[in-house]
Every structure is written in structure tokens, then in C-alpha cells.
Design a protein around this motif. Structure first.
Motif, PDB file in Angstrom:
ATOM      1  N   GLU A 263      -6.903  15.184  49.082  1.00 21.02           N
ATOM      2  CA  GLU A 263      -7.093  15.365  47.642  1.00 21.02           C
ATOM      3  C   GLU A 263      -6.930  14.064  46.875  1.00 21.02           C
ATOM      4  O   GLU A 263      -7.508  13.888  45.791  1.00 21.02           O
ATOM      5  CB  GLU A 263      -6.102  16.415  47.128  1.00 21.02           C
ATOM      6  CG  GLU A 263      -6.450  17.838  47.552  1.00 21.02           C
ATOM      7  CD  GLU A 263      -5.372  18.837  47.160  1.00 21.02           C
ATOM      8  OE1 GLU A 263      -4.413  18.424  46.456  1.00 21.02           O
ATOM      9  OE2 GLU A 263      -5.482  20.008  47.559  1.00 21.02           O
ATOM     10  N   ALA A 264      -6.148  13.127  47.417  1.00 27.64           N
ATOM     11  CA  ALA A 264      -5.888  11.868  46.713  1.00 27.64           C
ATOM     12  C   ALA A 264      -6.962  10.809  46.942  1.00 27.64           C
ATOM     13  O   ALA A 264      -6.953   9.769  46.283  1.00 27.64           O
ATOM     14  CB  ALA A 264      -4.526  11.325  47.129  1.00 27.64           C
ATOM     15  N   LEU A 265      -7.884  11.045  47.851  1.00 27.91           N
ATOM     16  CA  LEU A 265      -8.933  10.074  48.134  1.00 27.91           C
ATOM     17  C   LEU A 265      -9.949  10.008  46.993  1.00 27.91           C
ATOM     18  O   LEU A 265     -10.304  11.026  46.402  1.00 27.91           O
ATOM     19  CB  LEU A 265      -9.657  10.434  49.432  1.00 27.91           C
ATOM     20  CG  LEU A 265      -8.867  10.261  50.734  1.00 27.91           C
ATOM     21  CD1 LEU A 265      -9.627  10.910  51.892  1.00 27.91           C
ATOM     22  CD2 LEU A 265      -8.612   8.781  51.030  1.00 27.91           C
ATOM     23  N   SER A 266     -10.444   8.816  46.720  1.00 26.09           N
ATOM     24  CA  SER A 266     -11.476   8.641  45.690  1.00 26.09           C
ATOM     25  C   SER A 266     -12.815   8.207  46.270  1.00 26.09           C
ATOM     26  O   SER A 266     -13.863   8.690  45.852  1.00 26.09           O
ATOM     27  CB  SER A 266     -11.014   7.596  44.663  1.00 26.09           C
ATOM     28  OG  SER A 266      -9.872   8.030  43.982  1.00 26.09           O
ATOM     29  N   LEU A 267     -12.801   7.288  47.236  1.00 24.95           N
ATOM     30  CA  LEU A 267     -14.052   6.731  47.752  1.00 24.95           C
ATOM     31  C   LEU A 267     -14.635   7.511  48.922  1.00 24.95           C
ATOM     32  O   LEU A 267     -15.798   7.910  48.874  1.00 24.95           O
ATOM     33  CB  LEU A 267     -13.846   5.258  48.131  1.00 24.95           C
ATOM     34  CG  LEU A 267     -13.599   4.309  46.958  1.00 24.95           C
ATOM     35  CD1 LEU A 267     -13.352   2.886  47.465  1.00 24.95           C
ATOM     36  CD2 LEU A 267     -14.782   4.314  45.999  1.00 24.95           C
ATOM     37  N   PRO A 268     -13.901   7.752  50.002  1.00 25.82           N
ATOM     38  CA  PRO A 268     -14.501   8.492  51.130  1.00 25.82           C
ATOM     39  C   PRO A 268     -14.840   9.928  50.713  1.00 25.82           C
ATOM     40  O   PRO A 268     -14.057  10.601  50.029  1.00 25.82           O
ATOM     41  CB  PRO A 268     -13.398   8.477  52.193  1.00 25.82           C
ATOM     42  CG  PRO A 268     -12.518   7.344  51.828  1.00 25.82           C
ATOM     43  CD  PRO A 268     -12.544   7.281  50.334  1.00 25.82           C
ATOM     44  N   LEU A 269     -16.010  10.365  51.108  1.00 22.86           N
ATOM     45  CA  LEU A 269     -16.441  11.729  50.830  1.00 22.86           C
ATOM     46  C   LEU A 269     -16.026  12.624  51.989  1.00 22.86           C
ATOM     47  O   LEU A 269     -16.238  12.280  53.149  1.00 22.86           O
ATOM     48  CB  LEU A 269     -17.951  11.777  50.642  1.00 22.86           C
ATOM     49  CG  LEU A 269     -18.513  10.887  49.527  1.00 22.86           C
ATOM     50  CD1 LEU A 269     -20.034  10.919  49.555  1.00 22.86           C
ATOM     51  CD2 LEU A 269     -17.986  11.337  48.170  1.00 22.86           C
ATOM     52  N   ARG A 270     -15.451  13.764  51.678  1.00 19.36           N
ATOM     53  CA  ARG A 270     -15.023  14.696  52.720  1.00 19.36           C
ATOM     54  C   ARG A 270     -16.233  15.498  53.176  1.00 19.36           C
ATOM     55  O   ARG A 270     -16.654  16.455  52.523  1.00 19.36           O
ATOM     56  CB  ARG A 270     -13.931  15.612  52.198  1.00 19.36           C
ATOM     57  CG  ARG A 270     -13.245  16.430  53.281  1.00 19.36           C
ATOM     58  CD  ARG A 270     -12.045  17.180  52.732  1.00 19.36           C
ATOM     59  NE  ARG A 270     -11.325  17.862  53.775  1.00 19.36           N
ATOM     60  CZ  ARG A 270     -10.175  18.514  53.581  1.00 19.36           C
ATOM     61  NH1 ARG A 270      -9.652  18.565  52.367  1.00 19.36           N
ATOM     62  NH2 ARG A 270      -9.569  19.108  54.595  1.00 19.36           N
TER      63      ARG A 270
ATOM     64  N   ASP B 191     -11.754  -4.136  50.976  1.00 18.53           N
ATOM     65  CA  ASP B 191     -10.505  -4.081  50.212  1.00 18.53           C
ATOM     66  C   ASP B 191     -10.414  -2.794  49.397  1.00 18.53           C
ATOM     67  O   ASP B 191      -9.329  -2.196  49.276  1.00 18.53           O
ATOM     68  CB  ASP B 191     -10.391  -5.294  49.282  1.00 18.53           C
ATOM     69  CG  ASP B 191     -10.207  -6.599  50.044  1.00 18.53           C
ATOM     70  OD1 ASP B 191      -9.847  -6.537  51.240  1.00 18.53           O
ATOM     71  OD2 ASP B 191     -10.428  -7.674  49.450  1.00 18.53           O
ATOM     72  N   ASP B 192     -11.539  -2.362  48.847  1.00 17.83           N
ATOM     73  CA  ASP B 192     -11.543  -1.121  48.070  1.00 17.83           C
ATOM     74  C   ASP B 192     -11.193   0.073  48.954  1.00 17.83           C
ATOM     75  O   ASP B 192     -10.424   0.961  48.548  1.00 17.83           O
ATOM     76  CB  ASP B 192     -12.907  -0.905  47.420  1.00 17.83           C
ATOM     77  CG  ASP B 192     -13.227  -1.957  46.368  1.00 17.83           C
ATOM     78  OD1 ASP B 192     -12.282  -2.508  45.776  1.00 17.83           O
ATOM     79  OD2 ASP B 192     -14.425  -2.226  46.154  1.00 17.83           O
ATOM     80  N   LEU B 193     -11.772   0.119  50.146  1.00 18.24           N
ATOM     81  CA  LEU B 193     -11.500   1.234  51.054  1.00 18.24           C
ATOM     82  C   LEU B 193     -10.050   1.221  51.527  1.00 18.24           C
ATOM     83  O   LEU B 193      -9.399   2.273  51.576  1.00 18.24           O
ATOM     84  CB  LEU B 193     -12.453   1.173  52.251  1.00 18.24           C
ATOM     85  CG  LEU B 193     -13.900   1.575  51.970  1.00 18.24           C
ATOM     86  CD1 LEU B 193     -14.790   1.256  53.176  1.00 18.24           C
ATOM     87  CD2 LEU B 193     -14.008   3.066  51.641  1.00 18.24           C
ATOM     88  N   VAL B 194      -9.556   0.058  51.889  1.00 16.37           N
ATOM     89  CA  VAL B 194      -8.163  -0.027  52.342  1.00 16.37           C
ATOM     90  C   VAL B 194      -7.216   0.421  51.232  1.00 16.37           C
ATOM     91  O   VAL B 194      -6.266   1.189  51.467  1.00 16.37           O
ATOM     92  CB  VAL B 194      -7.831  -1.462  52.796  1.00 16.37           C
ATOM     93  CG1 VAL B 194      -6.326  -1.627  52.993  1.00 16.37           C
ATOM     94  CG2 VAL B 194      -8.556  -1.786  54.095  1.00 16.37           C
TER      95      VAL B 194
END
Length: 380
Positions: free
Chosen positions: A310-317, A364-367
Motif C-alpha cells: 500500500e505504501a508503494l508509489s512507483l511500482p505497479l502491483r 534512485d527513485d525506485l530505491v
């Protein structure tokens, strides 16, 4: 050479109507003269779009011939149904894509085709599962979703010693990182839906290998109707031209992410062949150009999986992989949902097991996004 072949191999010469990009031949049928003896028809996978793709894919996979299909599973099932007859048997590792396991366990037995799992304790024990009716050895170059690297050289030697056709699914590695035909595998299959397509906008598959085996696969695909639509051919043809550029960037980002995940308290174990801690790291370095863009990891008991996602912003589930966007999933609920629970547990595919397909976003954004979500999973 790879990037040059990706752009130029299979292109019509001279260009059709001077078009730099191969046009879409969105027609189901073609005129013919009876004396020609040749019929061009979309289900036969022989439109100009198909033929250009076949030549380009053969160049990229270092095989004599290639054939596109309507999906990765169409490629796998067509290849196996071409190579196996009623009463035949094949041997496979235990760790495979869930759809392949379901094909082996549910559909092929209806054709009186059986399989056995290769023992996990090494090539010295494999001969024990070979029968007189064994015809095929089937494997994956990087296993889904555990990201182990089988002893591919030993598999080729074993297949040769027992007169088996060696078939490999090279989807996770892609031809950028590994060309299995150069190791001695007879038939190479891909889900083109993944890295070859690379944009999450098409479904397709590839069977590549010697022309005599591909002739049989063409007949199987023609009869089962698993042909690729001309527009999907166009999309795949477009995507292959950037395959090397895309995958090499994804490889590098995946390595960066894997190194960051190892350091986090919310992660118990990271599965990435590029890490020196991976049990197959030396084998991966010896066989592969780079170690791929898939990362799997296991969340620690102290973390909460739902809060992490729920806290992820970039990776799509979402299921699938290999696209320009980063995708994340729990294989327990997607790729291995239909695998018997006992086998899932044996493989370690629990709700805490996470598979990440790294896209083209900034490393860097993903990490930062993954780290923030992992922090949140511990604080919840």
C-alpha cells in the motif's frame, strides 16, 4: 552486433514503398495462383510481418529459424506438443513458471504425456528419472520466480548423453543476457509479452531452433490456431529494435535495487543472481552477459506485506514482467496461484515472497520508493 541485428535483421530490402518502418499488413488472406503451390494466410503465420519477425528473431537468438505465436504459453505448448507423442515422457526441474507446471500436470496427461522432476541434488542423480520413453528435457534459464540458475551446461550434456531434445524457456534472461542455442540447447522459447515486447501492450511468444523442428512447430501452431495477429507483429517488431538498450538499463537498475534491499531490516532474503551472496552467482557470471532485471525477495516476519504494497508509489502491483514500468507482485497469488499448495510451500513461494520486474524509471527513485515502503511495513 546484437543492437545492429535488432535494428536491421529481417528488414525488407528494398523497403516496401520506401517505408522506413515495415507497414502493418492487416489482412487475413492473400491472392494466390494455384500453380504456385503456396498459400499466404494469417493463421499460417506467413504474412510479411511474420516473416520479417522470424528472420530478426533468428538473428537475435542465434538459431537457424524462429516462429512467433499468440502468447508465451502458445509457444511452450506448441513446442512440447510438436516434440512429444502419446506415451512419451519429459524431465523438468521442480522450479518452473506456474503456467508451465499446470500445462505439465493438467493438460499434457490428457495426451498421455507424463513428466518427472529432476532431483535437486545434482546431475549425478538425474539419470534415475529417465525412462525409455523420455524424449525431452525442459528448463528455464532463470527460474520463475526463485531466480535460480540451473546448471545449464550439465543439462545440455545430459540431454546429449540420453538422446533428449533440450528445450529452454529464456524469457527471464532475454537474448540480451543469454543465447541458449550457443550452449547447445535445441529449442528456445520466449514469452514475447515480456522483454521482447517490453511495453506491456502485446501478447506473443517465440519458438526458435533448427528449421526441421520449427517446421513441425509451424504445423502445430497452424492447427491449434495460436498465430500472432499482424498488428501485434508490428508492435513486437518495433520493440525488438530497442531490446538491447532497454534490457541493459534494466539490468543495471535491478542490481542497484538488489544491493539496497539486502541492507534493509524488513527483508529476510534477496534473490538476485548478480549478488555475490546468490548461490548461483559464479554460474551466472560465467554464462550470462548480465544477470537480468528481475529481483525477488522475502519480507521478514517483522514486516507487514499489505502495508508494504500500500505504501508503494512507483511500482505497479500487477502480474507479468519485462515492461518499461516496474511491476511488483506476490507470485503466490498470480503466476503460481494454480500450483498445488504443497509444491508452492516446498518452493518457498509464500505470501511474503515478492517478485519485482524492474523497469526504466530512475534507479534512485525506485530505491527510495521501495525503501520508504519497507520502512512503513515495519512501522505499521
Amino acid at each position: 552486433m546484437f543492437d545492429t541485428d535488432a535494428v536491421h535483421a529481417g528488414e525488407p530490402d528494398p523497403p516496401i514503398e520506401r517505408a522506413v518502418t515495415l507497414p502493418i499488413f492487416q489482412t487475413a488472406t492473400y491472392t494466390n495462383e494455384p500453380q504456385d503451390g503456396a498459400v499466404r494466410y494469417v493463421r499460417y503465420n506467413n504474412s510479411p510481418n511474420h516473416e520479417a519477425l522470424h528472420e530478426k528473431l533468428a538473428a537475435l537468438t542465434h538459431t537457424e529459424d524462429a516462429l512467433v505465436t499468440a502468447s508465451g504459453m502458445a509457444a511452450i505448448s506448441s513446442a512440447l506438443l510438436t516434440l512429444l507423442d502419446a506415451g512419451d515422457h519429459l524431465v523438468v526441474p521442480r522450479s518452473l513458471y506456474g503456467g508451465t507446471l499446470t500445462l505439465l500436470g493438467d493438460l499434457l496427461p490428457q495426451f498421455d504425456i507424463e513428466h518427472s522432476f529432476l532431483p535437486d541434488d545434482g546431475p549425478a542423480t538425474w539419470a534415475g528419472v529417465v525412462r525409455p520413453e523420455t524424449e525431452v528435457l525442459y528448463a528455464e534459464s532463470i527460474t520463475n520466480p526463485l531466480l535460480s540458475i540451473p546448471d545449464l551446461e550439465a543439462m545440455v550434456a545430459f540431454a546429449e548423453a540420453h538422446d533428449l531434445v533440450a528445450v529452454i524457456d529464456n524469457t527471464f534472461a532475454s537474448p540480451v543476457n543469454l543465447r541458449p542455442a550457443k550452449l547447445g540447447f535445441d529449442v528456445v522459447v520466449h514469452s514475447a509479452t515480456k522483454y521482447l515486447g517490453g511495453h506491456s501492450d502485446l501478447a506473443g511468444g517465440v519458438v526458435a531452433g533448427p528449421s526441421d523442428l520449427l517446421d513441425g512447430a509451424r504445423k502445430t501452431v497452424k492447427l491449434l490456431g495460436g498465430s500472432l495477429d499482424p498488428h501485434a507483429c508490428f508492435l513486437l517488431h518495433r520493440s525488438l529494435k530497442t531490446l538491447g538498450v532497454r534490457v541493459r538499463k534494466q539490468n543495471r537498475t535491478a542490481h542497484t535495487i538488489a544491493e539496497a534491499l539486502v541492507q534493509h531490516d524488513a527483508v529476510d532474503q534477496v534473490h538476485y543472481p548478480g549478488l555475490s551472496s546468490h548461490p548461483d552467482h559464479d554460474r551466472a557470471c560465467a554464462l550470462f552477459d548480465e544477470c537480468g532485471a528481475m529481483v525477488s525477495f522475502e519480507l521478514s516476519p517483522a514486516s507487514t506485506p499489505d502495508d508494504f504494497f500500500e505504501a508503494l508509489s512507483l511500482p505497479l502491483r500487477a502480474p507479468s514482467l519485462g515492461g518499461v514500468e516496474t511491476l511488483i507482485t506476490q507470485p503466490r497469488y498470480t503466476s503460481h496461484k494454480d500450483v498445488p499448495s504443497a509444491l508452492r510451500e516446498k518452493l518457498g513461494i509464500t505470501e511474503r515472497f515478492v517478485r519485482l520486474s524492474v523497469g526504466l524509471e530512475g534507479p534512485d527513485d525506485l530505491v527510495e520508493d521501495l525503501t520508504t515502503a519497507l520502512d512503513h511495513s515495519l512501522d505499521a
